[in-house]
Design a protein around this motif. Structure first.
Motif, PDB file in Angstrom:
ATOM      1  N   SER A 269      -5.001  -2.035   1.572  1.00  0.00           N
ATOM      2  CA  SER A 269      -3.980  -1.477   2.468  1.00  0.00           C
ATOM      3  C   SER A 269      -2.927  -0.675   1.704  1.00  0.00           C
ATOM      4  CB  SER A 269      -3.295  -2.589   3.257  1.00  0.00           C
ATOM      5  OG  SER A 269      -2.671  -3.519   2.390  1.00  0.00           O
ATOM      6  N   TYR A 270      -2.907  -0.802   0.363  1.00  0.00           N
ATOM      7  CA  TYR A 270      -1.944  -0.077  -0.467  1.00  0.00           C
ATOM      8  C   TYR A 270      -2.553   1.172  -1.093  1.00  0.00           C
ATOM      9  CZ  TYR A 270       0.736  -4.440  -0.256  1.00  0.00           C
ATOM     10  OH  TYR A 270       1.430  -5.530   0.170  1.00  0.00           O
ATOM     11  N   ALA A 271      -3.825   1.081  -1.453  1.00  0.00           N
ATOM     12  CA  ALA A 271      -4.476   2.177  -2.170  1.00  0.00           C
ATOM     13  C   ALA A 271      -5.080   3.187  -1.195  1.00  0.00           C
ATOM     14  CB  ALA A 271      -5.564   1.631  -3.089  1.00  0.00           C
ATOM     15  N   MET A 272      -4.998   4.471  -1.567  1.00  0.00           N
ATOM     16  CA  MET A 272      -5.631   5.516  -0.765  1.00  0.00           C
ATOM     17  C   MET A 272      -7.150   5.460  -0.912  1.00  0.00           C
ATOM     18  SD  MET A 272      -3.163   7.367   0.671  1.00  0.00           S
ATOM     19  CE  MET A 272      -3.843   8.988   0.964  1.00  0.00           C
ATOM     20  N   MET A 273      -7.603   5.077  -2.147  1.00  0.00           N
ATOM     21  CA  MET A 273      -9.029   4.996  -2.424  1.00  0.00           C
ATOM     22  C   MET A 273      -9.287   3.812  -3.345  1.00  0.00           C
ATOM     23  SD  MET A 273     -10.021   9.000  -3.172  1.00  0.00           S
ATOM     24  CE  MET A 273     -11.751   8.559  -3.434  1.00  0.00           C
ATOM     25  N   ALA A 274     -10.466   3.220  -3.194  1.00  0.00           N
ATOM     26  CA  ALA A 274     -10.872   2.116  -4.060  1.00  0.00           C
ATOM     27  C   ALA A 274     -12.347   2.301  -4.413  1.00  0.00           C
ATOM     28  CB  ALA A 274     -10.658   0.776  -3.366  1.00  0.00           C
TER      29      ALA A 274
END
Length: 217
Positions: free
Chosen positions: A42-47
């Motif tokens: 929910s924090y990262a734009m991409m993983a």
């Protein structure tokens, strides 16, 4: 806003991701273990799941497009060193790598790291200064030997204005702010008269601050 790549989502990677996301930055996280990243989605734009010691994995990330690349691997220094070196070879703009010892920092800097951080050591030093002295309420270590400390005023400062004290010319420090009942007054006016209950936020070289601490009752 900056674009940030975080490799490794252990404790440091977690805190970096959450805090930098709160500051409005665009974050991409990478880890070999998908489970480590679940609570950061929910924090990262991409993983992405991948082994960043493999050049093809780093190439697929487009590391040259990020403003900062963090290497947050602490359990395997060899992997951290390889990733740091590969990042620079692939055109990473700025690489910040984690170290736990000075010898690790030397190797990281020689192999591509632009900056090395010591999270555990820095936290320990801050706690030692903060809790080891009755004269220091808080402490932040800065670059080039400078520190910011939250301290009480010296006895001779109470009842005098900042302008009268001329702390910058006499003591070679600057008063960044004054905390009163938990509220910070940033960049106080020279006419501000100091009270014994004030907490002063001062910045300066350690040797100059130490001289002030020696004169605080």
């Amino acid at each position: 806003m900056k674009s940030v790549l975080i490799i490794g989502t252990g404790r440091l990677g977690h805190h970096l991701c959450m805090n930098m996301a709160h500051m409005g930055n665009e974050i991409m996280i990478v880890d070999k273990n998908e489970e480590n990243m679940q609570d950061l989605l929910s924090y990262a734009m991409m993983a992405k799941v991948g082994d960043c010691t493999k050049e093809e994995v780093l190439k697929s990330l487009g590391v040259g497009n990020f403003d900062i690349c963090f290497v947050c691997i602490g359990s395997d220094f060899q992997n951290s060193l390889e990733i740091t070196s590969l990042l620079k070879e692939l055109g990473a703009t700025y690489v910040v790598s984690k170290a736990t010892r000075d010898i690790q920092a030397k190797f990281l800097l020689r192999n591509g790291a632009d900056e090395v951080i010591y999270p555990e050591r820095d936290a320990a030093e801050r706690c030692a200064v903060k809790y080891g002295s009755n004269k220091v309420f808080d402490y932040i270590e800065m670059a080039e030997g400078y520190s910011i400390l939250e301290i009480p005023p010296m006895h001779g400062w109470v009842g005098k204005s900042i302008g009268q004290l001329a702390v910058r010319s006499r003591y070679h420090v600057s008063i960044l702010g004054i905390k009163v009942d938990g509220h910070l007054q940033f960049l106080p006016h020279p006419d501000r008269v100091l009270d014994k209950k004030d907490h002063l936020m001062i910045v300066g070289m350690k040797k100059d601050i130490d001289r002030i601490l020696a004169n605080i009752e």
